[in-house]
Scaffold this active site. Structure first.
Site, PDB file in Angstrom:
ATOM      1  N   THR A  10       0.811  -1.185  -0.006  1.00  0.00           N
ATOM      2  CA  THR A  10      -0.205   0.067   0.056  1.00  0.00           C
ATOM      3  C   THR A  10       0.862   1.023   0.059  1.00  0.00           C
ATOM      4  OG1 THR A  10      -1.739  -1.189   1.086  1.00  0.00           O
ATOM      5  CG2 THR A  10      -1.935   1.202   1.312  1.00  0.00           C
ATOM      6  N   LYS A 102       5.936   2.507  12.587  1.00  0.00           N
ATOM      7  CA  LYS A 102       5.677   3.229  13.869  1.00  0.00           C
ATOM      8  C   LYS A 102       5.868   2.241  14.917  1.00  0.00           C
ATOM      9  CE  LYS A 102       2.147   2.179  11.676  1.00  0.00           C
ATOM     10  NZ  LYS A 102       1.108   2.452  11.024  1.00  0.00           N
ATOM     11  N   GLU A 126       8.523  10.670   9.524  1.00  0.00           N
ATOM     12  CA  GLU A 126       7.254  11.518   9.501  1.00  0.00           C
ATOM     13  C   GLU A 126       5.988  10.442   9.333  1.00  0.00           C
ATOM     14  OE1 GLU A 126       6.964  15.096   9.833  1.00  0.00           O
ATOM     15  OE2 GLU A 126       5.050  14.020  10.231  1.00  0.00           O
ATOM     16  N   VAL A 129       3.573   8.475  12.087  1.00  0.00           N
ATOM     17  CA  VAL A 129       2.540   8.970  13.030  1.00  0.00           C
ATOM     18  C   VAL A 129       1.456   9.964  12.252  1.00  0.00           C
ATOM     19  CG1 VAL A 129       1.846  10.519  15.021  1.00  0.00           C
ATOM     20  CG2 VAL A 129       4.221   9.142  14.986  1.00  0.00           C
ATOM     21  N   GLY A 131      -0.060   9.335   9.419  1.00  0.00           N
ATOM     22  CA  GLY A 131      -0.149   9.320   7.909  1.00  0.00           C
ATOM     23  C   GLY A 131       0.316  10.539   7.261  1.00  0.00           C
ATOM     24  N   GLU A 187      -3.318  -2.470   9.623  1.00  0.00           N
ATOM     25  CA  GLU A 187      -1.987  -3.053  10.163  1.00  0.00           C
ATOM     26  C   GLU A 187      -2.250  -4.542   9.172  1.00  0.00           C
ATOM     27  OE1 GLU A 187       0.896  -1.423  10.907  1.00  0.00           O
ATOM     28  OE2 GLU A 187      -0.689   0.145  10.494  1.00  0.00           O
ATOM     29  N   ASP A 198      -1.380   0.218  17.839  1.00  0.00           N
ATOM     30  CA  ASP A 198      -0.859   1.064  16.732  1.00  0.00           C
ATOM     31  C   ASP A 198      -0.852   2.291  17.198  1.00  0.00           C
ATOM     32  OD1 ASP A 198      -0.258   1.584  13.970  1.00  0.00           O
ATOM     33  OD2 ASP A 198      -1.859   2.882  14.294  1.00  0.00           O
ATOM     34  N   LYS A 202       2.359   5.057  18.378  1.00  0.00           N
ATOM     35  CA  LYS A 202       2.468   6.449  17.806  1.00  0.00           C
ATOM     36  C   LYS A 202       2.368   7.561  18.877  1.00  0.00           C
ATOM     37  CE  LYS A 202      -0.330   5.244  13.473  1.00  0.00           C
ATOM     38  NZ  LYS A 202      -1.442   4.982  12.954  1.00  0.00           N
TER      39      LYS A 202
HETATM   40  P1  NDP Z   1       1.475  -3.942   2.947  1.00  0.00           P
HETATM   41  O1  NDP Z   1       1.358  -5.099   3.686  1.00  0.00           O
HETATM   42  O2  NDP Z   1       0.553  -3.344   2.030  1.00  0.00           O
HETATM   43  O3  NDP Z   1       3.118  -3.810   2.097  1.00  0.00           O
HETATM   44  C1  NDP Z   1       4.011  -4.534   2.574  1.00  0.00           C
HETATM   45  C2  NDP Z   1       4.964  -4.913   1.481  1.00  0.00           C
HETATM   46  O4  NDP Z   1       6.240  -5.143   1.887  1.00  0.00           O
HETATM   47  C3  NDP Z   1       4.259  -6.251   0.675  1.00  0.00           C
HETATM   48  O5  NDP Z   1       4.286  -5.989  -0.674  1.00  0.00           O
HETATM   49  C4  NDP Z   1       5.083  -7.300   1.195  1.00  0.00           C
HETATM   50  O6  NDP Z   1       5.122  -8.396   0.226  1.00  0.00           O
HETATM   51  C5  NDP Z   1       6.511  -6.532   1.162  1.00  0.00           C
HETATM   52  N1  NDP Z   1       7.553  -7.562   2.072  1.00  0.00           N
HETATM   53  C6  NDP Z   1       7.130  -7.894   3.191  1.00  0.00           C
HETATM   54  N2  NDP Z   1       8.496  -8.511   3.632  1.00  0.00           N
HETATM   55  C7  NDP Z   1       9.363  -8.263   2.843  1.00  0.00           C
HETATM   56  C8  NDP Z   1      10.688  -8.402   2.908  1.00  0.00           C
HETATM   57  N3  NDP Z   1      11.139  -9.343   3.579  1.00  0.00           N
HETATM   58  N4  NDP Z   1      10.990  -8.228   1.712  1.00  0.00           N
HETATM   59  C9  NDP Z   1      10.908  -7.522   0.669  1.00  0.00           C
HETATM   60  N5  NDP Z   1       9.383  -7.190   0.626  1.00  0.00           N
HETATM   61  C10 NDP Z   1       8.771  -7.521   1.734  1.00  0.00           C
HETATM   62  O7  NDP Z   1       1.956  -2.838   4.074  1.00  0.00           O
HETATM   63  P2  NDP Z   1       1.615  -1.273   4.080  1.00  0.00           P
HETATM   64  O8  NDP Z   1       2.286  -0.735   2.777  1.00  0.00           O
HETATM   65  O9  NDP Z   1       0.288  -1.091   4.514  1.00  0.00           O
HETATM   66  O10 NDP Z   1       2.325  -0.724   5.385  1.00  0.00           O
HETATM   67  C11 NDP Z   1       4.027  -0.886   5.212  1.00  0.00           C
HETATM   68  C12 NDP Z   1       4.323   0.131   6.521  1.00  0.00           C
HETATM   69  O11 NDP Z   1       3.908   1.503   6.638  1.00  0.00           O
HETATM   70  C13 NDP Z   1       3.941  -0.492   7.673  1.00  0.00           C
HETATM   71  O12 NDP Z   1       5.071  -0.459   8.738  1.00  0.00           O
HETATM   72  C14 NDP Z   1       2.653   0.223   8.126  1.00  0.00           C
HETATM   73  O13 NDP Z   1       2.651   0.168   9.721  1.00  0.00           O
HETATM   74  C15 NDP Z   1       3.048   1.412   7.737  1.00  0.00           C
HETATM   75  N6  NDP Z   1       2.001   2.402   7.494  1.00  0.00           N
HETATM   76  C16 NDP Z   1       0.898   1.943   6.757  1.00  0.00           C
HETATM   77  C17 NDP Z   1      -0.009   2.759   6.581  1.00  0.00           C
HETATM   78  C18 NDP Z   1      -1.098   2.444   5.682  1.00  0.00           C
HETATM   79  O14 NDP Z   1      -2.105   3.075   5.561  1.00  0.00           O
HETATM   80  N7  NDP Z   1      -1.390   1.112   5.068  1.00  0.00           N
HETATM   81  C19 NDP Z   1       0.012   4.259   7.029  1.00  0.00           C
HETATM   82  C20 NDP Z   1       1.142   4.856   7.939  1.00  0.00           C
HETATM   83  C21 NDP Z   1       1.980   3.713   8.080  1.00  0.00           C
HETATM   84  P3  NDP Z   1       4.051  -9.430   0.485  1.00  0.00           P
HETATM   85  O15 NDP Z   1       2.600  -9.020   0.384  1.00  0.00           O
HETATM   86  O16 NDP Z   1       4.287 -10.454  -0.560  1.00  0.00           O
HETATM   87  O17 NDP Z   1       4.382 -10.093   1.912  1.00  0.00           O
HETATM   88  N1  HSE Z   2      -3.189   1.096  10.444  1.00  0.00           N
HETATM   89  C1  HSE Z   2      -2.766   2.304  10.627  1.00  0.00           C
HETATM   90  C2  HSE Z   2      -4.152   3.110  10.798  1.00  0.00           C
HETATM   91  C3  HSE Z   2      -2.026   2.898   9.718  1.00  0.00           C
HETATM   92  O1  HSE Z   2      -5.345   2.484  10.576  1.00  0.00           O
HETATM   93  O2  HSE Z   2      -4.006   4.476  11.279  1.00  0.00           O
HETATM   94  C4  HSE Z   2      -1.673   4.247   9.527  1.00  0.00           C
HETATM   95  O3  HSE Z   2      -0.632   4.505  10.412  1.00  0.00           O
END
Ligand code: NDP
Ligand code: HSE
Length: 433
Positions: A10, A102, A126, A129, A131, A187, A198, A202
Site C-alpha cells: 500500500t 511506527k 514522519e 505518526v 499518516g 495493519e 498502533d 504513535k
Molecule cells: P503492505 O502489507 O501493503 O506492504 C508491505 C509490502 O512489503 C508487501 O508488498 C510485502 O510483500 C513486502 N514485504 C514483506 N516482507 C518483505 C521482505 N522481507 N522483503 C521485501 N518485501 C517484503 O503494508 P503497508 O504498505 O500497509 O505498510 C507498510 C508500513 O507502513 C508498515 O510499517 C505500516 O505500519 C506503515 N504504515 C501503513 C499505513 C497504511 O495506511 N497502510 C499508513 C502509515 C504507516 P508480500 O505482500 O508478498 O508479503
Molecule cells: N493502520 C494504521 C491506521 C495505518 O489505521 O491508522 C496508519 O498508520
C-alpha cells in the site's frame, strides 16, 4: 538522490507513485533529481507490474541495502523482525533510512537513532505518526519554541473508520473492519489497530518528542475498541459526546501520563467530528496555546506524501551535511530525561458508567449514596424507560473529575449490590480544553 524502495504494498506503491508522478514538482522544489533506482519486494512479479522494466526489482532486500545505486533506503514492509535488521544494516552501511514503521520506532527507536547518529546518517519517520499529517515536523520544528503541555489525537485511521461506520451506517464491527482492511488502512495484523497498539506506538513517539522523554512503549496504558458496545455509542450521543479512540499524553511538573482508550469527547469539539480514516492531533504549547492538525491518517498516497517529504528533507539537507540539524526526537540526545510515568489509577478524569441493574424501588438512592460516601458527584444520570415488562432499565451516568482508583472503588461497591446484574461499563471522558 537515488532511492531504494523495500516493500511496494500500500504505502510502497503510493511512494513510487508520488516520486514518479510528482518528479518535476519535487525537482522544482529541491533542484535535485530524486529517482527510484532499485526496488525490493518478496513478490518480484507484482513489483515489476508496478514499476515496469526500467527499474530493477530484487527479492532480497539485503541486496538493496548493499547497493551502491542507493543513497536513501525506504523501508515499507512493516513489523519489527526483518524490518529492524534491514534498517539497522542500512544505517551501518552509511545509508539514510526513511520509514513509516511506527512499531519499529516505538520499540527500537533508541538503538536505531543511535546507529544513525554514529554513522552520520538520518533515520526519518514522519509517516509513522498520523499518516499524511506532518505532525513530527510540527512538534519538532514548528512548535520548537514551546514547552508542550499535552498532545491528544485520533491517530488510528482503521478504528476511526470502524467507529464512523458503526455510528453513521449501522455497520457491524466486523464488516467495518473488513472494509478498512480492503481499503489498505489496517495493519498486517489488525488487532494492532483495534486493540489500540498502533495508536500506542504513535503516542509513544509523540510523547518522546513533545516532552523530551525516552521512547518507552511499555509505559503506555492501552485499551482498544473491540469491546465497545453500540449502546454506549448511542448513550454517549444522548449525553452530548462522541466516542473516539483517543491517544493522550500529558506532562505535569515531574510526571507524565500516556494512554490510549475509547474516550467520550464533547460533540462540539472539532476532533469529535473527525470521521472515517481521517486523523486529528491537538497539541497544546505553553506559548502558542492549542493547535490542531487534521488530515488523512492512513492510505497509500497520504502516507506516501509524508514518506516523500522525508526523502525531500534528506535530499535538501545533504547539500550541506549528511547529518540533520534537527535532533531525531526534537531534543538534544543528552537532554532526553525520564519523568515519572503515572499509572492509570492515578490519572484524573470524568467517567461515563453504564449499569445493568434489576429494576427495584430505592435503587437510584442506593447508587447515589455510594457516590456521596466517596464524595464524588454525579454530573448527569439517565434512567432509561423500560420498553418491555421483563426488561431491566439501562442506567448511565457521568461522574465528576476524580482519580481512577476512586471511581474503581465506587464501581466495586455498586457491583456488590444485590440488584447488580452485570459488569459495569466504564469509559473515560476528555474535555480537551
Ligand atoms: P503492505 O502489507 O501493503 O506492504 C508491505 C509490502 O512489503 C508487501 O508488498 C510485502 O510483500 C513486502 N514485504 C514483506 N516482507 C518483505 C521482505 N522481507 N522483503 C521485501 N518485501 C517484503 O503494508 P503497508 O504498505 O500497509 O505498510 C507498510 C508500513 O507502513 C508498515 O510499517 C505500516 O505500519 C506503515 N504504515 C501503513 C499505513 C497504511 O495506511 N497502510 C499508513 C502509515 C504507516 P508480500 O505482500 O508478498 O508479503
Ligand atoms: N493502520 C494504521 C491506521 C495505518 O489505521 O491508522 C496508519 O498508520
Amino acid at each position: 538522490m537515488n532511492v531504494g524502495l523495500i516493500g511496494v504494498g500500500t504505502v510502497g506503491g503510493g511512494t513510487y507513485k508520488v516520486l514518479t508522478e510528482n518528479f518535476q514538482e519535487i525537482f522544482h522544489k529541491t533542484g535535485i533529481e530524486i529517482k527510484v533506482t532499485l526496488v525490493a519486494d518478496k513478490n518480484v512479479a507484482l513489483a515489476k507490474q508496478l514499476v515496469g522494466t526500467s527499474i530493477p526489482v530484487v527479492s532480497d532486500a539485503l541486496e538493496l541495502i548493499d547497493s551502491k545505486e542507493v543513497d536513501i533506503v525506504v523501508e515499507l514492509i512493516g513489523g519489527t523482525g526483518i524490518a529492524k535488521d534491514l534498517v539497522k544494516q542500512a544505517l551501518l552501511n552509511g545509508k539514510h533510512v526513511v520509514t513509516a514503521n511506527k512499531a519499529l520506532i516505538a520499540l527500537h527507536g533508541k538503538e536505531l537513532f543511535a546507529a544513525a547518529e554514529n554513522n552520520n546518517v538520518q533515520l526519518a519517520y514522519e509517516a509513522a505518526v498520523a499518516g499524511g499529517i506532518p505532525i513530527i515536523k510540527a512538534l519538532r520544528e514548528g512548535l520548537a519554541a514551546n514547552k508542550i503541555e499535552w498532545v491528544a489525537g485520533i491517530i488510528n485511521g482503521t478504528t476511526n473508520y470502524i467507529l464512523t461506520e458503526m455510528k453513521e451506517n449501522n455497520l457491524s464491527f466486523d464488516v467495518a473492519l473488513k472494509q478498512a482492511q480492503e481499503l489498505g488502512f489496517a495493519e498486517a495484523d489488525p488487532t494492532f489497530d483495534i486493540e489500540g497498539v498502533d495508536a500506542a506506538h504513535k503516542i509513544t513517539i509523540m510523547a518522546s518528542i513533545a516532552f523530551g522523554i525516552p521512547i518507552n512503549f511499555d509505559g503506555v496504558f492501552v485499551e482498544g475498541i473491540s469491546n465497545l458496545n453500540q449502546k454506549d455509542i448511542t448513550y454517549a450521543e444522548e449525553l452530548g459526546y462522541r466516542i473516539k479512540l483517543l491517544a493522550i499524553a500529558k506532562s505535569e511538573q515531574d510526571s507524565v501520563e500516556i494512554r490510549v482508550h475509547p474516550t467520550l469527547i464533547p460533540e462540539k469539539r472539532l476532533v469529535a467530528n473527525v470521521s472515517g480514516p481521517m486523523n486529528a492531533v491537538l497539541v497544546k504549547g505553553n506559548m502558542v496555546g492549542p493547535t490542531l492538525y487534521y488530515g488523512a491518517g492512513a492510505g497509500a498516497e497520504p502516507t506516501a506524501s509524508a514518506v516523500v517529504a522525508d526523502i525531500i528533507d534528506i535530499a535538501r539537507q545533504s547539500k550541506i551535511s549528511t547529518k540533520s540539524l534537527i535532533p531525531s526526537l526534537g531534543f538534544m540526545p543528552n537532554q532526553i530525561k525520564n519523568k515519572k510515568l503515572l499509572a492509570i489509577e492515578e490519572v484524573w478524569s470524568e467517567f461515563y458508567l453504564r449499569l445493568t441493574m434489576e429494576n427495584k424501588s430505592g435503587l437510584l438512592a442506593k447508587i447515589t449514596n455510594i457516590f456521596a460516601n466517596h464524595k464524588i458527584s454525579i454530573d448527569a444520570l439517565v434512567h432509561k424507560e423500560v420498553q418491555e415488562d421483563n426488561q431491566d432499565p439501562d442506567i448511565f451516568l457521568v461522574s465528576s473529575k476524580v482519580q481512577e482508583h476512586q471511581i474503581n472503588k465506587v464501581i466495586k461497591e455498586i457491583e456488590a449490590l444485590p440488584e447488580n446484574k452485570d459488569k459495569i461499563i466504564k469509559l473515560r471522558i476528555e474535555e480537551l480544553k
